[in-house]
Motif scaffolding. Structure first.
Motif, PDB file in Angstrom:
ATOM      1  N   LEU A 170       0.635  -1.190  -0.232  1.00 55.77           N
ATOM      2  CA  LEU A 170       0.014  -0.076   0.201  1.00 55.77           C
ATOM      3  C   LEU A 170       0.825   1.234  -0.027  1.00 55.77           C
ATOM      4  N   ALA A 171       0.357   2.232  -0.602  1.00 55.84           N
ATOM      5  CA  ALA A 171       1.114   3.727  -0.552  1.00 55.84           C
ATOM      6  C   ALA A 171       1.114   4.069   0.733  1.00 55.84           C
ATOM      7  N   LYS A 172       2.273   4.858   0.814  1.00 55.58           N
ATOM      8  CA  LYS A 172       2.171   5.407   2.212  1.00 55.58           C
ATOM      9  C   LYS A 172       1.733   6.787   2.426  1.00 55.58           C
ATOM     10  N   THR A 173       1.180   7.425   1.036  1.00 52.42           N
ATOM     11  CA  THR A 173       0.663   8.593   1.126  1.00 52.42           C
ATOM     12  C   THR A 173      -0.605   8.822   0.638  1.00 52.42           C
ATOM     13  N   THR A 174      -1.204   9.992   0.885  1.00 52.93           N
ATOM     14  CA  THR A 174      -2.875  10.246   0.351  1.00 52.93           C
ATOM     15  C   THR A 174      -2.519  11.376  -0.134  1.00 52.93           C
ATOM     16  N   GLN A 175      -3.131  11.717  -1.555  1.00 55.69           N
ATOM     17  CA  GLN A 175      -3.126  12.914  -2.201  1.00 55.69           C
ATOM     18  C   GLN A 175      -4.469  12.919  -2.949  1.00 55.69           C
ATOM     19  N   PRO A 176      -4.866  14.285  -3.321  1.00 60.56           N
ATOM     20  CA  PRO A 176      -6.189  14.272  -4.006  1.00 60.56           C
ATOM     21  C   PRO A 176      -6.178  13.539  -5.412  1.00 60.56           C
ATOM     22  N   ILE A 177      -7.162  12.886  -5.786  1.00 63.20           N
ATOM     23  CA  ILE A 177      -7.179  12.353  -7.062  1.00 63.20           C
ATOM     24  C   ILE A 177      -7.030  13.278  -8.285  1.00 63.20           C
ATOM     25  N   SER A 178      -7.560  14.418  -8.291  1.00 66.77           N
ATOM     26  CA  SER A 178      -7.635  15.316  -8.963  1.00 66.77           C
ATOM     27  C   SER A 178      -7.609  16.645  -8.641  1.00 66.77           C
ATOM     28  N   MET A 179      -7.118  17.756  -9.637  1.00 64.48           N
ATOM     29  CA  MET A 179      -7.361  19.006  -9.290  1.00 64.48           C
ATOM     30  C   MET A 179      -7.177  19.678 -10.576  1.00 64.48           C
ATOM     31  N   ASP A 180      -8.206  20.895 -10.730  1.00 62.61           N
ATOM     32  CA  ASP A 180      -8.292  21.884 -11.711  1.00 62.61           C
ATOM     33  C   ASP A 180      -7.543  23.230 -11.640  1.00 62.61           C
ATOM     34  N   SER A 181      -7.091  23.821 -12.591  1.00 58.22           N
ATOM     35  CA  SER A 181      -6.545  25.049 -12.539  1.00 58.22           C
ATOM     36  C   SER A 181      -6.540  25.841 -13.627  1.00 58.22           C
ATOM     37  N   TYR A 182      -6.500  27.152 -13.679  1.00 55.90           N
ATOM     38  CA  TYR A 182      -6.405  27.884 -14.832  1.00 55.90           C
ATOM     39  C   TYR A 182      -4.794  28.347 -15.162  1.00 55.90           C
ATOM     40  N   GLU A 183      -4.447  28.619 -16.372  1.00 55.24           N
ATOM     41  CA  GLU A 183      -3.112  29.105 -16.747  1.00 55.24           C
ATOM     42  C   GLU A 183      -2.562  30.523 -15.976  1.00 55.24           C
ATOM     43  N   GLY A 184      -1.421  30.643 -15.443  1.00 54.81           N
ATOM     44  CA  GLY A 184      -1.123  31.442 -14.907  1.00 54.81           C
ATOM     45  C   GLY A 184      -1.410  31.583 -13.242  1.00 54.81           C
ATOM     46  N   GLN A 185      -2.214  30.638 -12.707  1.00 59.25           N
ATOM     47  CA  GLN A 185      -2.516  30.264 -11.173  1.00 59.25           C
ATOM     48  C   GLN A 185      -1.368  29.724 -10.585  1.00 59.25           C
ATOM     49  N   GLU A 186      -1.274  29.891  -9.304  1.00 59.26           N
ATOM     50  CA  GLU A 186      -0.293  29.121  -8.506  1.00 59.26           C
ATOM     51  C   GLU A 186      -1.080  27.785  -8.145  1.00 59.26           C
ATOM     52  N   VAL A 187      -0.516  26.544  -8.072  1.00 58.56           N
ATOM     53  CA  VAL A 187      -1.336  25.329  -7.677  1.00 58.56           C
ATOM     54  C   VAL A 187      -0.480  24.707  -6.614  1.00 58.56           C
TER      55      VAL A 187
END
Lengths: 110, 111
Positions: B1-18
């Motif tokens: 099993l992975a030892k980490t948990t992160q969001p499955i997906s994210m959306d952003s727009y050009e020029g933004q900080e993610v």
């Protein structure tokens, strides 16, 4: 210069055949790896190998075997191919926390 | 099993900080935190690695709080070409052992 290279890029074959995928790295790393990425994009380690020790993921069928003719090469041999073996296979080299991956080999078993 | 948990997906727009956050509650004292980026039809590519506090390189920044139970990958001013899957991993390093990839975060950058 390509750091980690794999051949072939695409491999289409029939069930029951035996095939090999070649991997070469020119980074001078002691350890090389093979990963399988299935259709759900889940990347799973299959083997890690250096000139001293082979570590096998226990879930990998023994139809899969790595062969290392020298430090710069780790080839993957697959016997009696099955439909479920269809996936993208990545070779990598380096330390476990800093690996350099090859471009992948897309294997399709018909 | 992975030892980490992160969001499955994210959306952003050009020029933004993610900012992509990863949880690793069971991180060991000797573990480093490493992020990889994977474009479609390519192998993963090392982005950044850290142990504690903040690390910055030409691609991204990595923020790690004092307890090290989470980390945040920060991508400044994303572009369409940053659309990829980002994997967070923890590992003690060395030349042996198996690196365990989770499912990653699929970042989609829109114009």
């Amino acid at each position: 210069d390509t750091a980690v290279s794999q051949t072939p890029k695409y491999l289409v074959t029939q069930m029951g055949n035996d095939k090999s995928i070649k991997c070469e790295q020119n980074l001078g790393h002691d350890t090389m790896y093979w990963y399988k990425q299935d259709s759900k994009k889940f990347l799973k380690i299959m083997f890690s190998y250096n000139n001293k020790e082979l570590i096998i993921n226990e879930t990998v069928p023994n139809r899969f075997s790595p062969k290392s003719p020298d430090k710069a090469h780790l080839n993957l041999h697959i016997n009696s191919l099955e439909l479920g073996d269809s996936a993208v296979y990545f070779c990598a080299s380096g330390r476990t926390d800093t690996q350099y991956f090859g471009p992948g080999t897309r294997l399709t078993v018909l | 099993l992975a030892k980490t948990t992160q969001p499955i997906s994210m959306d952003s727009y050009e020029g933004q900080e993610v900012n992509i956050t990863c949880s690793h509650n069971n991180i060991a004292t000797n573990d480093y935190i490493t992020w990889y980026q994977q474009f479609p039809s390519q192998g993963p590519r090392f982005i950044i690695q850290g142990y504690k506090t903040k690390v910055t390189n030409e691609v991204a920044s990595l923020f790690i709080p004092a307890d090290r139970k989470s980390s945040t990958l920060s991508l400044p001013r994303v572009s369409l070409s940053d659309t990829a899957v980002y994997y967070c991993l923890v590992d003690r390093g060395g030349s042996q052992g198996n690196l365990i990839f989770g499912k990653g975060t699929k970042l989609s950058v829109k114009p």
